[in-house]
Scaffold this motif. Structure first.
Motif, PDB file in Angstrom:
ATOM      1  N   ALA A   1       0.825  -1.210   0.000  1.00  0.00           N
ATOM      2  CA  ALA A   1       0.000   0.000   0.000  1.00  0.00           C
ATOM      3  C   ALA A   1       0.858   1.259   0.000  1.00  0.00           C
ATOM      4  CB  ALA A   1      -0.930   0.007   1.211  1.00  0.00           C
ATOM      5  N   LEU A   2       2.104   1.123   0.444  1.00  0.00           N
ATOM      6  CA  LEU A   2       3.003   2.271   0.527  1.00  0.00           C
ATOM      7  C   LEU A   2       3.772   2.527  -0.774  1.00  0.00           C
ATOM      8  CD1 LEU A   2       4.527   1.597   4.073  1.00  0.00           C
ATOM      9  CD2 LEU A   2       2.576   3.062   3.487  1.00  0.00           C
ATOM     10  N   LEU A   3       3.794   1.554  -1.679  1.00  0.00           N
ATOM     11  CA  LEU A   3       4.624   1.682  -2.884  1.00  0.00           C
ATOM     12  C   LEU A   3       4.303   2.916  -3.729  1.00  0.00           C
ATOM     13  CD1 LEU A   3       5.016  -1.994  -4.170  1.00  0.00           C
ATOM     14  CD2 LEU A   3       6.709  -0.563  -3.015  1.00  0.00           C
ATOM     15  N   PRO A   4       3.029   3.211  -4.024  1.00  0.00           N
ATOM     16  CA  PRO A   4       2.764   4.391  -4.856  1.00  0.00           C
ATOM     17  C   PRO A   4       2.817   5.698  -4.074  1.00  0.00           C
ATOM     18  CG  PRO A   4       0.700   3.334  -4.297  1.00  0.00           C
ATOM     19  CD  PRO A   4       1.787   2.466  -3.719  1.00  0.00           C
ATOM     20  N   VAL A   5       2.936   5.604  -2.762  1.00  0.00           N
ATOM     21  CA  VAL A   5       2.834   6.785  -1.905  1.00  0.00           C
ATOM     22  C   VAL A   5       4.195   7.340  -1.492  1.00  0.00           C
ATOM     23  CG1 VAL A   5       2.039   7.581   0.365  1.00  0.00           C
ATOM     24  CG2 VAL A   5       0.568   6.119  -1.035  1.00  0.00           C
ATOM     25  N   LEU A   6       5.110   6.436  -1.116  1.00  0.00           N
ATOM     26  CA  LEU A   6       6.347   6.881  -0.487  1.00  0.00           C
ATOM     27  C   LEU A   6       7.243   7.757  -1.364  1.00  0.00           C
ATOM     28  CD1 LEU A   6       7.420   3.855   1.729  1.00  0.00           C
ATOM     29  CD2 LEU A   6       6.752   6.143   2.464  1.00  0.00           C
ATOM     30  N   PRO A   7       7.484   7.426  -2.648  1.00  0.00           N
ATOM     31  CA  PRO A   7       8.344   8.317  -3.438  1.00  0.00           C
ATOM     32  C   PRO A   7       7.835   9.756  -3.479  1.00  0.00           C
ATOM     33  CG  PRO A   7       8.090   6.217  -4.568  1.00  0.00           C
ATOM     34  CD  PRO A   7       7.129   6.205  -3.418  1.00  0.00           C
TER      35      PRO A   7
ATOM     36  N   GLY B   1      15.993   8.147  -3.869  1.00  0.00           N
ATOM     37  CA  GLY B   1      16.727   6.891  -4.000  1.00  0.00           C
ATOM     38  C   GLY B   1      17.371   6.454  -2.700  1.00  0.00           C
ATOM     39  N   PHE B   2      17.962   7.401  -1.963  1.00  0.00           N
ATOM     40  CA  PHE B   2      18.593   7.072  -0.689  1.00  0.00           C
ATOM     41  C   PHE B   2      17.569   6.524   0.299  1.00  0.00           C
ATOM     42  CE2 PHE B   2      22.567   9.299  -1.683  1.00  0.00           C
ATOM     43  CZ  PHE B   2      23.473   8.532  -0.973  1.00  0.00           C
ATOM     44  N   VAL B   3      16.440   7.223   0.438  1.00  0.00           N
ATOM     45  CA  VAL B   3      15.435   6.792   1.413  1.00  0.00           C
ATOM     46  C   VAL B   3      14.850   5.441   1.024  1.00  0.00           C
ATOM     47  CG1 VAL B   3      13.241   7.338   2.515  1.00  0.00           C
ATOM     48  CG2 VAL B   3      14.889   9.160   2.081  1.00  0.00           C
ATOM     49  N   MET B   4      14.457   5.281  -0.235  1.00  0.00           N
ATOM     50  CA  MET B   4      13.881   4.010  -0.670  1.00  0.00           C
ATOM     51  C   MET B   4      14.899   2.879  -0.542  1.00  0.00           C
ATOM     52  SD  MET B   4      10.740   4.670  -1.406  1.00  0.00           S
ATOM     53  CE  MET B   4      10.171   3.243  -2.338  1.00  0.00           C
ATOM     54  N   GLY B   5      16.165   3.171  -0.854  1.00  0.00           N
ATOM     55  CA  GLY B   5      17.206   2.153  -0.764  1.00  0.00           C
ATOM     56  C   GLY B   5      17.506   1.719   0.655  1.00  0.00           C
ATOM     57  N   CYS B   6      17.264   2.609   1.622  1.00  0.00           N
ATOM     58  CA  CYS B   6      17.532   2.267   3.028  1.00  0.00           C
ATOM     59  C   CYS B   6      16.658   1.124   3.518  1.00  0.00           C
ATOM     60  CB  CYS B   6      17.329   3.500   3.918  1.00  0.00           C
ATOM     61  SG  CYS B   6      18.726   4.634   3.887  1.00  0.00           S
TER      62      CYS B   6
ATOM     63  N   PHE C   1      14.424  -4.388  -9.797  1.00  0.00           N
ATOM     64  CA  PHE C   1      13.212  -4.107  -9.033  1.00  0.00           C
ATOM     65  C   PHE C   1      13.372  -2.840  -8.193  1.00  0.00           C
ATOM     66  CE2 PHE C   1      10.206  -4.806  -5.481  1.00  0.00           C
ATOM     67  CZ  PHE C   1       9.046  -4.963  -6.227  1.00  0.00           C
ATOM     68  N   GLY C   2      14.564  -2.641  -7.625  1.00  0.00           N
ATOM     69  CA  GLY C   2      14.816  -1.432  -6.850  1.00  0.00           C
ATOM     70  C   GLY C   2      14.691  -0.172  -7.686  1.00  0.00           C
ATOM     71  N   THR C   3      15.181  -0.237  -8.916  1.00  0.00           N
ATOM     72  CA  THR C   3      15.041   0.895  -9.838  1.00  0.00           C
ATOM     73  C   THR C   3      13.578   1.145 -10.166  1.00  0.00           C
ATOM     74  OG1 THR C   3      17.189   0.334 -10.815  1.00  0.00           O
ATOM     75  CG2 THR C   3      15.770   1.810 -12.078  1.00  0.00           C
ATOM     76  N   LEU C   4      12.836   0.069 -10.360  1.00  0.00           N
ATOM     77  CA  LEU C   4      11.422   0.193 -10.716  1.00  0.00           C
ATOM     78  C   LEU C   4      10.624   0.883  -9.621  1.00  0.00           C
ATOM     79  CD1 LEU C   4       9.219  -0.677 -12.819  1.00  0.00           C
ATOM     80  CD2 LEU C   4       8.818  -2.641 -11.332  1.00  0.00           C
ATOM     81  N   ILE C   5      10.699   0.381  -8.389  1.00  0.00           N
ATOM     82  CA  ILE C   5       9.849   0.922  -7.332  1.00  0.00           C
ATOM     83  C   ILE C   5      10.314   2.292  -6.851  1.00  0.00           C
ATOM     84  CG2 ILE C   5       9.159  -1.370  -6.553  1.00  0.00           C
ATOM     85  CD1 ILE C   5      11.028  -0.988  -4.143  1.00  0.00           C
TER      86      ILE C   5
ATOM     87  N   ALA D   1      20.337   0.025  -5.573  1.00  0.00           N
ATOM     88  CA  ALA D   1      19.677   0.551  -6.778  1.00  0.00           C
ATOM     89  C   ALA D   1      19.263   1.997  -6.595  1.00  0.00           C
ATOM     90  CB  ALA D   1      18.455  -0.305  -7.134  1.00  0.00           C
ATOM     91  N   GLY D   2      18.601   2.312  -5.496  1.00  0.00           N
ATOM     92  CA  GLY D   2      18.120   3.669  -5.270  1.00  0.00           C
ATOM     93  C   GLY D   2      19.232   4.696  -5.188  1.00  0.00           C
ATOM     94  N   PRO D   3      20.205   4.509  -4.268  1.00  0.00           N
ATOM     95  CA  PRO D   3      21.272   5.503  -4.155  1.00  0.00           C
ATOM     96  C   PRO D   3      22.145   5.632  -5.396  1.00  0.00           C
ATOM     97  CG  PRO D   3      21.159   4.131  -2.195  1.00  0.00           C
ATOM     98  CD  PRO D   3      20.251   3.504  -3.201  1.00  0.00           C
TER      99      PRO D   3
END
Length: 431
Positions: free
Chosen positions: A31-37, A70-75, A250-254, A373-375
């Protein structure tokens, strides 16, 4: 689904409770995937300076918004990497249930933290904590399902039980996206936390499987006790390397898909992308599980990597909602196949008293890919653009396929035959 008719009543009841707990867990997470970025982008408020302080020491990094996202999602994957191995060993020593409970309680607590952490460093720390949830849950859940599965129907049962992922991916992002639009971020975080707590309650009702003895443990190629010895063995190193590439993709995608859609001003709810991917994932899991028990895991893993490559190429050129949704279908087919097949492959290659650790190492490759991937690719997003990021992801899929078809077995010829469904797995234990 004849496999369920062959199971004892107690096992069937445990699997049902475990399935519903898994569904609640993945709903909480997705549920958080479309929201967090987008939320992270708002929290950054256009600031390009990220400051870290520890005692009298502090430093600042000049980062783009994409890099901060990218940093936050990658963490998220930091928690995965730090705890996956120890949680895997805990699952082998103390049982699968306690590890699953750790994962669900973290998934219930972490979403509420997004209500209170509004700085980028704070969100990074929270994401790392949230990552523990998936490290624990997926390791314990996978090992628990295999413990309850008949050896000759292992691939089929793993595929059916892993349907919690596509169903969660279908419902979670859509719910998260629409709720965010209608009621804001706060409501999404609260709903995510409630789903995580429900998963904990359900998992607590599942009966722990008794400690089982295995007659084939001494034959396991992965029997060496030292972690480095296990990782260096081709039976584990090659699938872990493949999962590293998949994790990067997958990390790049999300991390960047919502921002990519926003940048090109496409009229597409990102939740719909995840929903289509989930439908494809559902279909692929149902079709490939039983077939892999008959034809081997190799051909299906190869096919999943081809699907990933096609999906990323399509994303790099996509201009319309229809093109994005076609890419989503191929991505879902790839993800829905490779995850249960990787679990089944490592189940074939490991004894029951080492599965938790073996899973944690192999899937740890995926975790590492997500972590970096994110960072790393976040730095590239601004100069080369999102389209080229996804083209790079297609190249990663090609590299993963090349590694798999040439190194998954004892030599190139046997690897090629196994990867194309015409040979046996040299490292599989005899049952």
């Amino acid at each position: 689904m004849k496999v369920f008719k062959t199971l004892e009543r107690q096992k069937l009841q445990n699997l049902f409770l475990l399935f519903v707990a898994g569904l609640s867990f993945w709903l909480s997470l997705t549920a958080l995937l479309p929201v967090l970025p987008s939320y992270i982008k708002v929290m950054s408020a256009g600031e390009r300076s990220l400051t870290f302080a520890l005692g009298s020491w502090n430093t600042s990094l000049l980062l783009s918004v994409q890099s901060q996202v990218g940093f936050v999602m990658g963490c998220f994957a930091i928690g995965l990497l730090m705890f996956r191995s120890s949680l895997g060993q805990m699952a082998d020593r103390r049982g699968r249930k306690i590890v699953v409970l750790i994962g669900t309680i973290v998934s219930g607590i972490a979403p509420f933290g997004y209500l209170y952490f509004h700085s980028i460093p704070g969100l990074m720390a929270l994401r790392a904590f949230h990552g523990i949830s998936i490290a624990a849950f997926t390791t314990g859940y996978s090992a628990w399902v295999v413990d309850l599965s008949p050896a000759k129907q292992r691939g089929e049962l793993i595929s059916y039980m892993s349907l919690v992922i596509p169903v969660g991916m279908a419902l979670g992002p859509m719910v998260g996206g629409y709720v965010a639009e209608a009621a804001g971020y706060t409501t999404v975080f609260v709903l995510s936390g409630i789903a995580g707590i429900l998963a904990f309650v359900l998992a607590s009702q599942v009966g722990e499987t008794p400690k089982l003895e295995t007659k084939v443990a001494r034959d396991s190629a992965l029997r060496p006790k030292k972690l480095l010895q296990r990782l260096k063995h081709p039976a584990l190193l090659t699938p872990t390397s493949v999962m590293l590439c998949v994790g990067l993709i997958f990390g790049t995608l999300i991390s960047f898909l919502p921002l990519f859609i926003e940048e090109i001003q496409l009229d597409l709810n990102v939740g719909l992308f995840y929903a289509v991917a989930a439908i494809a994932s559902f279909i692929s899991r149902v079709l490939t599980g039983r077939a892999s028990d008959r034809y081997g895991r190799g051909i299906f893993i190869s096919g999943s990597l081809v699907c990933y490559g096609i999906s990323m190429v399509l994303l790099s050129y996509a201009q319309s909602p229809q093109a994005f949704l076609i890419a989503a279908f191929f991505e879902g087919a790839g993800a829905g196949t490779i995850v249960p097949m990787a679990i089944a492959l490592m189940s074939d290659r490991s004894a029951i008293d080492e599965r938790g650790l073996v899973y944690s190492i192999c899937i740890g490759g995926f975790d590492l890919g997500m972590a970096i991937a994110g960072p790393i690719l976040g730095f590239l997003a601004e100069p080369i653009g999102y389209r080229n990021l996804y083209f790079l992801s297609a190249i990663l899929a090609a590299i993963a396929l090349l590694v798999f078809i040439s190194r998954i077995n004892k030599d190139f010829l046997s690897s090629w035959r196994f990867a194309t469904g015409r040979g046996q797995d040299f490292y599989a234990l005899k049952t």
